[in-house]
Write a protein that holds these residues in place. Structure first.
Motif, short mmCIF file in Angstrom:
data_model
loop_
_atom_site.label_atom_id
_atom_site.label_comp_id
_atom_site.label_asym_id
_atom_site.label_seq_id
_atom_site.Cartn_x
_atom_site.Cartn_y
_atom_site.Cartn_z
N ARG A 113 -5.16 6.10 -2.81
CA ARG A 113 -4.32 4.91 -2.85
C ARG A 113 -4.05 4.35 -1.45
O ARG A 113 -3.75 3.18 -1.31
N ARG A 134 0.85 -1.18 0.00
CA ARG A 134 0.00 0.00 0.00
C ARG A 134 0.89 1.24 0.00
O ARG A 134 2.00 1.23 0.52
N LEU A 136 -1.11 -0.50 -5.76
CA LEU A 136 0.03 -0.81 -4.90
C LEU A 136 1.30 -0.17 -5.44
O LEU A 136 1.56 -0.19 -6.65
N ASP A 173 -8.27 1.76 2.54
CA ASP A 173 -8.53 0.32 2.59
C ASP A 173 -9.71 0.02 1.67
O ASP A 173 -10.78 0.61 1.81
N LEU A 214 -7.56 -1.20 -6.24
CA LEU A 214 -6.45 -1.42 -5.32
C LEU A 214 -5.17 -1.09 -6.08
O LEU A 214 -4.82 -1.79 -7.03
#
Length: 186
Positions: free
Chosen positions: A55, A16, A70, A58, A68
């Protein structure tokens, strides 16, 4: 739906985003070279702050439109190389979309392929998706080749279907099914 983070490979850490990643994300998202084939123009510092906040959130990955993203970090040095994203395309049909954006200095070393393969694994094995697509500007030949190396097949070439950055552009769509992807894994 649940998924495990961070993801570690031999060379990379996919994790993350953190507040301390702002400068790296600014370099990525404000670069005309990087955003050339993307749906957005180079971003301002304020826009990058908003992007970073999204970004860091959650995301359960169970509703259409969720994403999502990363950060891709080189394990050896801690250098930010770029990012990979999974989008929920259609939760009911268990389909997603893969995206990736990397700093030009990190191109040609296999980092995008290594990170993207892990997102395909996450989508199929952890999220239980049936199908994952990749969409891109047809002029982005490097990304098209990468999707092919990942085992995705080109399913469509839409001619002049989007008006982006002042011109009509073609879009390519690649896809892979869960059973096809699992058959290509080593």
């Amino acid at each position: 739906m649940t998924y495990s983070l961070p993801i570690e490979t031999d060379r990379l850490i996919l994790r993350r985003y953190l507040e301390t990643d702002y400068d790296d994300l600014l370099k990525l998202q404000s670069s005309p070279e990087v955003t050339r084939f993307l749906l957005y123009d180079p971003k301002t510092p304020e826009q990058v702050k908003e992007s970073l906040a999204g970004r860091m959130a959650d995301v359960p990955m169970d509703t259409d439109g969720q994403a999502l993203t990363l950060a891709v970090i080189l394990r050896e040095t801690g250098q930010h190389l770029g990012e990979v994203t999974l989008f929920v395309h259609n939760a009911d049909h268990r389909t997603g979309e893969l995206g990736f954006v990397f700093h030009p200095a990190s191109h040609g070393r296999g980092y995008a392929a290594e990170a993207s393969a892990e997102l395909l694994r996450l989508g199929f094995e952890e999220l239980g998706w049936h199908r994952i697509i990749g969409r891109l500007d047809h002029r982005n030949t490097g990304s098209a080749k990468l999707l092919g190396r990942l085992g995705m097949r080109q399913e469509a070439h839409f001619v002049r279907n989007e008006f982006l950055k002042g011109e009509w552009t073609d879009e390519l769509v690649f896809a892979v099914l869960a059973e096809e992807w699992s058959g290509t894994r080593k």
